[in-house]
Write an enzyme that holds these catalytic residues in place. Structure first.
Site, PDB file in Angstrom:
ATOM      1  N   CYS A  71       0.831  -1.209   0.000  1.00 29.75           N
ATOM      2  CA  CYS A  71       0.000   0.000   0.000  1.00 29.75           C
ATOM      3  C   CYS A  71       0.867   1.261   0.000  1.00 29.75           C
ATOM      4  O   CYS A  71       1.714   1.429   0.879  1.00 29.75           O
ATOM      5  CB  CYS A  71      -0.914   0.002   1.228  1.00 29.75           C
ATOM      6  SG  CYS A  71      -1.866   1.530   1.418  1.00 29.75           S
ATOM      7  N   CYS A  74       0.430   3.646   3.391  1.00 28.43           N
ATOM      8  CA  CYS A  74       0.910   3.267   4.716  1.00 28.43           C
ATOM      9  C   CYS A  74       2.226   3.986   5.013  1.00 28.43           C
ATOM     10  O   CYS A  74       2.902   4.467   4.097  1.00 28.43           O
ATOM     11  CB  CYS A  74       1.120   1.755   4.782  1.00 28.43           C
ATOM     12  SG  CYS A  74      -0.415   0.797   4.888  1.00 28.43           S
ATOM     13  N   HIS A 134      -3.968   0.746   8.202  1.00 28.01           N
ATOM     14  CA  HIS A 134      -4.441   0.326   6.880  1.00 28.01           C
ATOM     15  C   HIS A 134      -5.811  -0.336   6.950  1.00 28.01           C
ATOM     16  O   HIS A 134      -6.612  -0.222   6.013  1.00 28.01           O
ATOM     17  CB  HIS A 134      -3.426  -0.647   6.262  1.00 28.01           C
ATOM     18  CG  HIS A 134      -3.829  -1.178   4.921  1.00 28.01           C
ATOM     19  ND1 HIS A 134      -3.566  -0.496   3.745  1.00 28.01           N
ATOM     20  CD2 HIS A 134      -4.508  -2.312   4.563  1.00 28.01           C
ATOM     21  CE1 HIS A 134      -4.044  -1.184   2.725  1.00 28.01           C
ATOM     22  NE2 HIS A 134      -4.611  -2.286   3.187  1.00 28.01           N
ATOM     23  N   HIS A 187      -8.740   6.871   3.341  1.00 25.72           N
ATOM     24  CA  HIS A 187      -8.264   8.163   2.853  1.00 25.72           C
ATOM     25  C   HIS A 187      -9.375   8.848   2.067  1.00 25.72           C
ATOM     26  O   HIS A 187     -10.364   8.231   1.674  1.00 25.72           O
ATOM     27  CB  HIS A 187      -7.037   7.990   1.951  1.00 25.72           C
ATOM     28  CG  HIS A 187      -7.357   7.418   0.597  1.00 25.72           C
ATOM     29  ND1 HIS A 187      -7.714   6.098   0.398  1.00 25.72           N
ATOM     30  CD2 HIS A 187      -7.404   7.990  -0.639  1.00 25.72           C
ATOM     31  CE1 HIS A 187      -7.949   5.881  -0.879  1.00 25.72           C
ATOM     32  NE2 HIS A 187      -7.784   7.010  -1.550  1.00 25.72           N
ATOM     33  N   GLN A 189      -9.885  12.594  -0.689  1.00 30.19           N
ATOM     34  CA  GLN A 189      -9.176  13.473  -1.612  1.00 30.19           C
ATOM     35  C   GLN A 189      -9.729  14.887  -1.511  1.00 30.19           C
ATOM     36  O   GLN A 189     -10.800  15.107  -0.934  1.00 30.19           O
ATOM     37  CB  GLN A 189      -9.324  12.963  -3.048  1.00 30.19           C
ATOM     38  CG  GLN A 189      -8.768  11.568  -3.268  1.00 30.19           C
ATOM     39  CD  GLN A 189      -8.914  11.121  -4.715  1.00 30.19           C
ATOM     40  OE1 GLN A 189      -8.322  11.702  -5.624  1.00 30.19           O
ATOM     41  NE2 GLN A 189      -9.714  10.083  -4.925  1.00 30.19           N
TER      42      GLN A 189
END
Length: 360
Positions: A71, A74, A134, A187, A189
């Site tokens: 990932c 991370c 994660h 997450h 944006q």
């Protein structure tokens, strides 16, 4: 909130956000060998509707569903360098490596001949990682951590609003593969658009017409009506009200409004930020209790444009899911995709009842 800035190997900005009182953050060094970011992002206008369409073909090469041990969001570790060059973090924001809009655009020649309109996709796109865990989600954050994310959104809105050419700042989260997520790490944006998008424009046009007719705020009257009726309210506190909208387009949809008009996230008081974190975590938990697997969703912040209509706008978050039942998804088929005319699958009042019953 504590803020620490750094730079990634290709020149992109990265910012660590930590709760006040945390140990001082030392920005890490990105040891990757990356070429400096340059994109060919462009915007073309649909002359039939006046809407701008961003075209960013370089995004075809973006990372797609890597295994957990690869990932890129991370923290970095020995022998495995990621987008975050520290061994841990609380919240971190950085420029997207594969942006739809960028200040580093190359080779785009403007066109304006009456039918074809094209210009460079100048703006900025950022990634906001809510946690270094994660396997977590926004819904699994503590109220303190969720509040830190709210502060991060507000700080990034302030900075991005000052970028030349930016007209609208849009924080959002896509959660779940059903919503097109390509990285499973928790997450969101932020898009800093060089124009005011069509949906935001339509909401503001409705608010302007309503004010001209009544002298009142359309958003404020919606909040007042929903609170008075109560039938579609899911959760509320001193500062916020969360309700299923009267004409919900999605099979599960909740709107969050502050009780007092605020144009954007930076204008929220400390108490309003705390109260939002609490009511949002409450509703996300209800979402995840509805079915046997976590609810996929999109969470979209509607803020005032940077330069216009700030007196009309009323900050709010729209949360919605395409899941219409256990193992069933709503697809945007002929009516929705072809004509933009939504056909709802679930009565808004039924949605509200389901979510209220899903309370702790």
């Amino acid at each position: 909130m504590m803020r620490t800035t750094g730079e990634l190997a290709d020149g992109r900005e990265i910012i660590w956000y930590d709760v006040e009182g945390s140990p001082p953050r030392v920005p890490g060094t990105d040891e990757r060998d990356l070429p400096h970011t340059a994109t060919s992002s462009q915007m073309r206008q649909d002359v039939l509707t006046g809407e701008w369409v961003a075209i960013a073909s370089h995004r075809q090469s973006r990372t797609f569903m890597p295994p957990a041990d690869e990932c890129p969001l991370c923290p970095s570790r020995e022998g495995r360098h990621t987008e975050v060059p520290t061994a841990d973090y609380q919240v971190v924001a950085f420029e997207n490596r594969f942006p739809s809009f960028s200040s580093h655009t190359d080779g785009v020649v403007p066109v304006d001949d009456g039918i074809e309109h094209m210009r460079a996709g100048v703006g900025r796109c950022e990634v906001v990682c809510f946690s270094s865990d994660h396997d977590g989600s926004f819904g699994s954050l503590s109220p303190e951590q969720a509040r830190l994310v709210v502060d991060t959104w507000a700080d990034r809105t302030t900075d991005l609003s000052a970028v030349e050419g930016v007209e609208q700042v849009f924080p959002f989260e896509n959660r779940g593969a059903e919503m097109g997520v390509t990285l499973q790490h928790p997450h969101g944006q932020i898009y800093a658009y060089p124009f005011v998008p069509a949906r935001a424009q339509r909401e503001l046009e409705s608010a302007r017409a309503y004010r001209a007719e009544t002298g009142r705020s359309l958003f404020g009257d919606i909040v007042e009506r929903e609170v008075a009726d109560g039938v579609r309210v899911i959760a509320s506190n001193d500062s916020w009200v969360a309700f299923v909208p009267y004409a919900a387009r999605w099979p599960m949809e909740v709107h969050f409004f502050p009780r007092v008009q605020r144009p954007d996230l930076p204008s929220l008081t400390d108490a309003e930020r705390d109260d939002f974190a609490r009511v949002y975590l409450d509703v996300l938990a209800r979402f995840d209790r509805l079915y046997s697997t976590p609810m996929p969703y999109i969470a979209a912040w509607h803020q005032a444009p940077v330069h216009v209509d700030r007196d009309l706008a009323w900050l709010h978050l729209e949360l919605y899911s395409t899941r219409r039942g256990e193992g069933k998804l709503k697809y945007l088929a002929g009516s929705e995709s072809g004509m933009g005319a939504f056909v709802g699958d679930v009565l808004p009042e039924q949605q509200a009842e389901q979510l209220r019953e899903a309370g702790a």
